[in-house]
Each structure stands twice: as C-alpha cells, then as structure tokens.
Design a protein around this motif. Structure first.
Motif, PDB file in Angstrom:
ATOM      1  N   THR A  74      37.339  40.858  55.915  1.00 44.83           N
ATOM      2  CA  THR A  74      36.006  40.325  56.199  1.00 44.83           C
ATOM      3  C   THR A  74      35.279  39.966  54.909  1.00 44.83           C
ATOM      4  OG1 THR A  74      35.880  41.667  58.204  1.00 44.83           O
ATOM      5  CG2 THR A  74      33.814  40.800  57.362  1.00 44.83           C
ATOM      6  N   HIS A  75      35.373  40.833  53.923  1.00 39.60           N
ATOM      7  CA  HIS A  75      34.736  40.541  52.633  1.00 39.60           C
ATOM      8  C   HIS A  75      35.368  39.304  52.002  1.00 39.60           C
ATOM      9  CE1 HIS A  75      33.294  42.212  48.470  1.00 39.60           C
ATOM     10  NE2 HIS A  75      32.710  41.093  48.802  1.00 39.60           N
ATOM     11  N   MET A  76      36.688  39.199  52.056  1.00 39.56           N
ATOM     12  CA  MET A  76      37.365  38.021  51.503  1.00 39.56           C
ATOM     13  C   MET A  76      36.899  36.765  52.223  1.00 39.56           C
ATOM     14  SD  MET A  76      39.341  36.765  49.225  1.00 39.56           S
ATOM     15  CE  MET A  76      40.082  38.238  48.561  1.00 39.56           C
ATOM     16  N   SER A  77      36.796  36.824  53.524  1.00 39.74           N
ATOM     17  CA  SER A  77      36.324  35.679  54.295  1.00 39.74           C
ATOM     18  C   SER A  77      34.909  35.296  53.877  1.00 39.74           C
ATOM     19  CB  SER A  77      36.352  36.003  55.791  1.00 39.74           C
ATOM     20  OG  SER A  77      35.772  34.952  56.525  1.00 39.74           O
ATOM     21  N   ARG A  78      34.057  36.277  53.687  1.00 37.94           N
ATOM     22  CA  ARG A  78      32.673  36.011  53.289  1.00 37.94           C
ATOM     23  C   ARG A  78      32.605  35.424  51.880  1.00 37.94           C
ATOM     24  NH1 ARG A  78      28.831  40.380  53.638  1.00 37.94           N
ATOM     25  NH2 ARG A  78      27.311  38.715  53.940  1.00 37.94           N
ATOM     26  N   ILE A  79      33.523  35.807  51.002  1.00 33.14           N
ATOM     27  CA  ILE A  79      33.586  35.220  49.659  1.00 33.14           C
ATOM     28  C   ILE A  79      34.001  33.755  49.757  1.00 33.14           C
ATOM     29  CG2 ILE A  79      34.855  35.223  47.466  1.00 33.14           C
ATOM     30  CD1 ILE A  79      34.999  38.339  47.782  1.00 33.14           C
ATOM     31  N   GLU A  80      35.052  33.491  50.535  1.00 31.60           N
ATOM     32  CA  GLU A  80      35.563  32.128  50.654  1.00 31.60           C
ATOM     33  C   GLU A  80      34.574  31.186  51.339  1.00 31.60           C
ATOM     34  OE1 GLU A  80      39.487  31.847  52.314  1.00 31.60           O
ATOM     35  OE2 GLU A  80      40.393  32.940  50.643  1.00 31.60           O
ATOM     36  N   THR A  81      33.703  31.716  52.170  1.00 28.34           N
ATOM     37  CA  THR A  81      32.728  30.876  52.868  1.00 28.34           C
ATOM     38  C   THR A  81      31.337  30.965  52.246  1.00 28.34           C
ATOM     39  OG1 THR A  81      32.309  32.636  54.487  1.00 28.34           O
ATOM     40  CG2 THR A  81      33.966  30.960  55.067  1.00 28.34           C
ATOM     41  N   ALA A  82      31.228  31.598  51.093  1.00 23.47           N
ATOM     42  CA  ALA A  82      29.973  31.705  50.329  1.00 23.47           C
ATOM     43  C   ALA A  82      28.878  32.419  51.107  1.00 23.47           C
ATOM     44  CB  ALA A  82      29.508  30.330  49.861  1.00 23.47           C
ATOM     45  N   GLU A  83      29.259  33.369  51.935  1.00 24.66           N
ATOM     46  CA  GLU A  83      28.271  34.156  52.667  1.00 24.66           C
ATOM     47  C   GLU A  83      27.802  35.363  51.864  1.00 24.66           C
ATOM     48  OE1 GLU A  83      29.457  35.064  56.688  1.00 24.66           O
ATOM     49  OE2 GLU A  83      30.559  33.182  56.798  1.00 24.66           O
ATOM     50  N   CYS A  84      28.437  35.605  50.732  1.00 29.06           N
ATOM     51  CA  CYS A  84      28.022  36.713  49.872  1.00 29.06           C
ATOM     52  C   CYS A  84      28.375  36.387  48.431  1.00 29.06           C
ATOM     53  CB  CYS A  84      28.676  38.022  50.301  1.00 29.06           C
ATOM     54  SG  CYS A  84      30.448  38.112  49.984  1.00 29.06           S
ATOM     55  N   ALA A  85      27.730  37.067  47.535  1.00 29.22           N
ATOM     56  CA  ALA A  85      28.060  36.932  46.118  1.00 29.22           C
ATOM     57  C   ALA A  85      29.318  37.752  45.852  1.00 29.22           C
ATOM     58  CB  ALA A  85      26.903  37.439  45.269  1.00 29.22           C
ATOM     59  N   VAL A  86      29.969  37.452  44.751  1.00 25.83           N
ATOM     60  CA  VAL A  86      31.207  38.156  44.411  1.00 25.83           C
ATOM     61  C   VAL A  86      31.093  38.659  42.974  1.00 25.83           C
ATOM     62  CG1 VAL A  86      32.343  35.974  43.790  1.00 25.83           C
ATOM     63  CG2 VAL A  86      33.737  37.965  44.327  1.00 25.83           C
ATOM     64  N   SER A  87      31.559  39.875  42.760  1.00 26.10           N
ATOM     65  CA  SER A  87      31.477  40.465  41.421  1.00 26.10           C
ATOM     66  C   SER A  87      32.584  39.915  40.523  1.00 26.10           C
ATOM     67  CB  SER A  87      31.601  41.986  41.505  1.00 26.10           C
ATOM     68  OG  SER A  87      32.927  42.348  41.832  1.00 26.10           O
ATOM     69  N   LEU A  88      32.353  40.032  39.233  1.00 22.65           N
ATOM     70  CA  LEU A  88      33.387  39.612  38.279  1.00 22.65           C
ATOM     71  C   LEU A  88      34.651  40.444  38.434  1.00 22.65           C
ATOM     72  CD1 LEU A  88      31.401  38.896  35.006  1.00 22.65           C
ATOM     73  CD2 LEU A  88      32.644  37.270  36.422  1.00 22.65           C
ATOM     74  N   ASP A  89      34.498  41.733  38.740  1.00 21.16           N
ATOM     75  CA  ASP A  89      35.680  42.576  38.943  1.00 21.16           C
ATOM     76  C   ASP A  89      36.563  42.016  40.048  1.00 21.16           C
ATOM     77  OD1 ASP A  89      35.015  44.397  36.956  1.00 21.16           O
ATOM     78  OD2 ASP A  89      34.048  45.801  38.346  1.00 21.16           O
ATOM     79  N   VAL A  90      35.947  41.596  41.148  1.00 17.74           N
ATOM     80  CA  VAL A  90      36.714  41.037  42.264  1.00 17.74           C
ATOM     81  C   VAL A  90      37.314  39.693  41.864  1.00 17.74           C
ATOM     82  CG1 VAL A  90      36.584  40.174  44.637  1.00 17.74           C
ATOM     83  CG2 VAL A  90      35.464  42.321  44.036  1.00 17.74           C
ATOM     84  N   ILE A  91      36.548  38.873  41.163  1.00 16.52           N
ATOM     85  CA  ILE A  91      37.079  37.584  40.698  1.00 16.52           C
ATOM     86  C   ILE A  91      38.299  37.795  39.818  1.00 16.52           C
ATOM     87  CG2 ILE A  91      36.625  35.602  39.187  1.00 16.52           C
ATOM     88  CD1 ILE A  91      33.767  35.598  40.341  1.00 16.52           C
ATOM     89  N   PHE A  92      38.217  38.728  38.867  1.00 14.14           N
ATOM     90  CA  PHE A  92      39.352  38.985  37.986  1.00 14.14           C
ATOM     91  C   PHE A  92      40.546  39.527  38.764  1.00 14.14           C
ATOM     92  CE2 PHE A  92      36.152  39.596  34.327  1.00 14.14           C
ATOM     93  CZ  PHE A  92      36.197  38.252  34.015  1.00 14.14           C
ATOM     94  N   SER A  93      40.292  40.348  39.781  1.00 15.73           N
ATOM     95  CA  SER A  93      41.390  40.861  40.615  1.00 15.73           C
ATOM     96  C   SER A  93      42.042  39.737  41.409  1.00 15.73           C
ATOM     97  CB  SER A  93      40.873  41.948  41.569  1.00 15.73           C
ATOM     98  OG  SER A  93      40.466  43.082  40.860  1.00 15.73           O
ATOM     99  N   ILE A  94      41.226  38.851  41.966  1.00 11.02           N
ATOM    100  CA  ILE A  94      41.763  37.703  42.703  1.00 11.02           C
ATOM    101  C   ILE A  94      42.648  36.863  41.782  1.00 11.02           C
ATOM    102  CG2 ILE A  94      41.137  35.499  43.783  1.00 11.02           C
ATOM    103  CD1 ILE A  94      38.651  36.986  44.947  1.00 11.02           C
ATOM    104  N   CYS A  95      42.155  36.610  40.584  1.00 14.07           N
ATOM    105  CA  CYS A  95      42.929  35.809  39.624  1.00 14.07           C
ATOM    106  C   CYS A  95      44.250  36.479  39.274  1.00 14.07           C
ATOM    107  CB  CYS A  95      42.108  35.569  38.359  1.00 14.07           C
ATOM    108  SG  CYS A  95      40.733  34.439  38.624  1.00 14.07           S
TER     109      CYS A  95
END
Length: 75
Positions: free
Chosen positions: A39-60
């Motif tokens: 659900t959090h991933m979906s909300r990130i991909e649809t811009a329904e929530c902000a995303v932390s740098l930690d999560v961005i670096f993990s995604i990368c």
C-alpha cells in the motif's frame, strides 16, 4: 503539498513504476524487498504521499539504478 511539489512527486512515482516494470518486478515484490507495505509503495507511485530519502535509496538499491534516474523529470 503545493502544486509544483505534487508534480515532482508524480514524476518520481512514474519513474519508480517505469524502472520497476523494466526489472519485471511487481509492486508487491519491490515493496517487500524495500521493507515497506504494498500500500505504501502504491501511494508512492501515485504521489499520494511523500517519500523519504531512505526509501528512495532502498528502491534504487533493489532496482539497481542510481537515484538520479528517479529524478530525471522530463518536461
């Protein structure tokens, strides 16, 4: 979130979805590997929530891409 930031989060989400699909990975699998809920991933991909740098670096790390690829905002 103001309109300018919202557009950037939307592009970030689209880029995450694009590279995730390029890797043949489902949203669920990426979320599991990053350590967040689907659900959090979906909300990130649809811009329904902000995303932390930690999560961005993990995604990368999971997608094996550099962060600058996620921030390549085409006009």
């Amino acid at each position: 979130m103001d309109k300018q930031h919202q557009q950037k989060y939307q592009q970030l989400g689209l880029n995450i979805a694009y590279y995730r699909k390029q890797c043949g990975m489902s949203q669920i699998r990426l979320a599991e590997r990053v350590g967040i809920s689907r659900t959090h991933m979906s909300r990130i991909e649809t811009a329904e929530c902000a995303v932390s740098l930690d999560v961005i670096f993990s995604i990368c790390a999971v997608l094996d891409i550099s962060p600058d690829k996620l921030f390549d905002f085409r006009q």
